[in-house]
Design an enzyme around this catalytic site. Sequence first.
Site, PDB file in Angstrom:
ATOM      1  N   THR A  33       0.843  -1.201   0.000  1.00  0.00           N
ATOM      2  CA  THR A  33       0.000   0.000   0.000  1.00  0.00           C
ATOM      3  C   THR A  33       0.871   1.242   0.000  1.00  0.00           C
ATOM      4  O   THR A  33       2.062   1.178  -0.328  1.00  0.00           O
ATOM      5  CB  THR A  33      -0.979  -0.048   1.205  1.00  0.00           C
ATOM      6  OG1 THR A  33      -1.948   0.986   1.079  1.00  0.00           O
ATOM      7  CG2 THR A  33      -0.256   0.108   2.535  1.00  0.00           C
ATOM      8  N   ASN A  34       0.318   2.396   0.335  1.00  0.00           N
ATOM      9  CA  ASN A  34       1.073   3.647   0.400  1.00  0.00           C
ATOM     10  C   ASN A  34       0.518   4.506   1.534  1.00  0.00           C
ATOM     11  O   ASN A  34      -0.397   4.095   2.235  1.00  0.00           O
ATOM     12  CB  ASN A  34       1.032   4.369  -0.957  1.00  0.00           C
ATOM     13  CG  ASN A  34      -0.389   4.677  -1.372  1.00  0.00           C
ATOM     14  OD1 ASN A  34      -1.086   5.444  -0.719  1.00  0.00           O
ATOM     15  ND2 ASN A  34      -0.839   4.048  -2.457  1.00  0.00           N
ATOM     16  N   HIS A  35       1.063   5.704   1.690  1.00  0.00           N
ATOM     17  CA  HIS A  35       0.743   6.529   2.861  1.00  0.00           C
ATOM     18  C   HIS A  35      -0.536   7.360   2.736  1.00  0.00           C
ATOM     19  O   HIS A  35      -0.826   8.174   3.601  1.00  0.00           O
ATOM     20  CB  HIS A  35       1.901   7.486   3.152  1.00  0.00           C
ATOM     21  CG  HIS A  35       3.138   6.809   3.642  1.00  0.00           C
ATOM     22  ND1 HIS A  35       3.184   6.121   4.834  1.00  0.00           N
ATOM     23  CD2 HIS A  35       4.372   6.700   3.105  1.00  0.00           C
ATOM     24  CE1 HIS A  35       4.398   5.642   5.013  1.00  0.00           C
ATOM     25  NE2 HIS A  35       5.134   5.971   3.982  1.00  0.00           N
TER      26      HIS A  35
END
Length: 230
Positions: A33-35
């Site tokens: 995933t990412n932030h």
Amino acid sequence: ETGRLADGELAGLHVLVTAGPTQEPLDPVRYLTNHSTGKMGYALAQAAQFMGAEVTLVSGPVALDEPQGVHTIRVQTAQEMFDAVREHFSQADLTVMAAAVGDFRPEHRSEQKIKKTGGAMPPIVLVQNPDILAWAGEHKRADGSQVVCGFAMETQDLLANAQSKLQRKHCDMLVANDLNEPGAGFAHDTNRVVILTPQAADTSDGGASTPRVRVEPLPLMDKRDLAARI
Ligand code: CTP
Ligand code: CA
């Protein structure tokens, strides 16, 4: 900006927004995933709703409350986000894609939890996800009655990269931000962006010149005010 929010400027229009990250599973317990926290996209959906639009929000997994009066569809993966956008895109007068879509996903999703074996590390083979914004840019109505706005998050060469995304994905507008800018990017309540829009082509040279772009830098703003401005 609050004055702009209440005036029914978008009454009668359908607005489609994507927001948040995607999660690309490796196995039943792990994902890539990412932030992204979804704050910008949720603020856009809420602003459009306040302005009188009928809003559909396609959201990756986030910790935010669903915006009031907005039809929210929760998805996990980029493919699920793509499917939801394809289902609603033809109805949308304005589409704003603020999601941080995973560019890649693991080629295989293990049915069972991947175990330590004590031997070699398991390799993760990635394949590319569909580009949802590029699809929308390609499939919008040719008569100009559908407006598509993208985002771009960059860590270097902001304007050059953003301009190339604007053109490559056939966007009517692109909101670009530099992750290194103080107060901009993930998780903040503020953002500092530059808005790029295509300019009518200069025909004086028979159309040989490169397409021109209007560049509008905005000051550091609260994401809710920025949402209304966008
Ligand atoms: N986007 C999308 N689907 C993808 C990747 C990106 O819809 N699979 C959208 C994002 O929601 C955003 C825009 O495209 O509106 C730009 O995303 P960004 O990650 O900045 O650009 P990419 O084209 O993926 O290029 P790169 O990550 O390599 O810079
Ligand atoms: Ca990307």
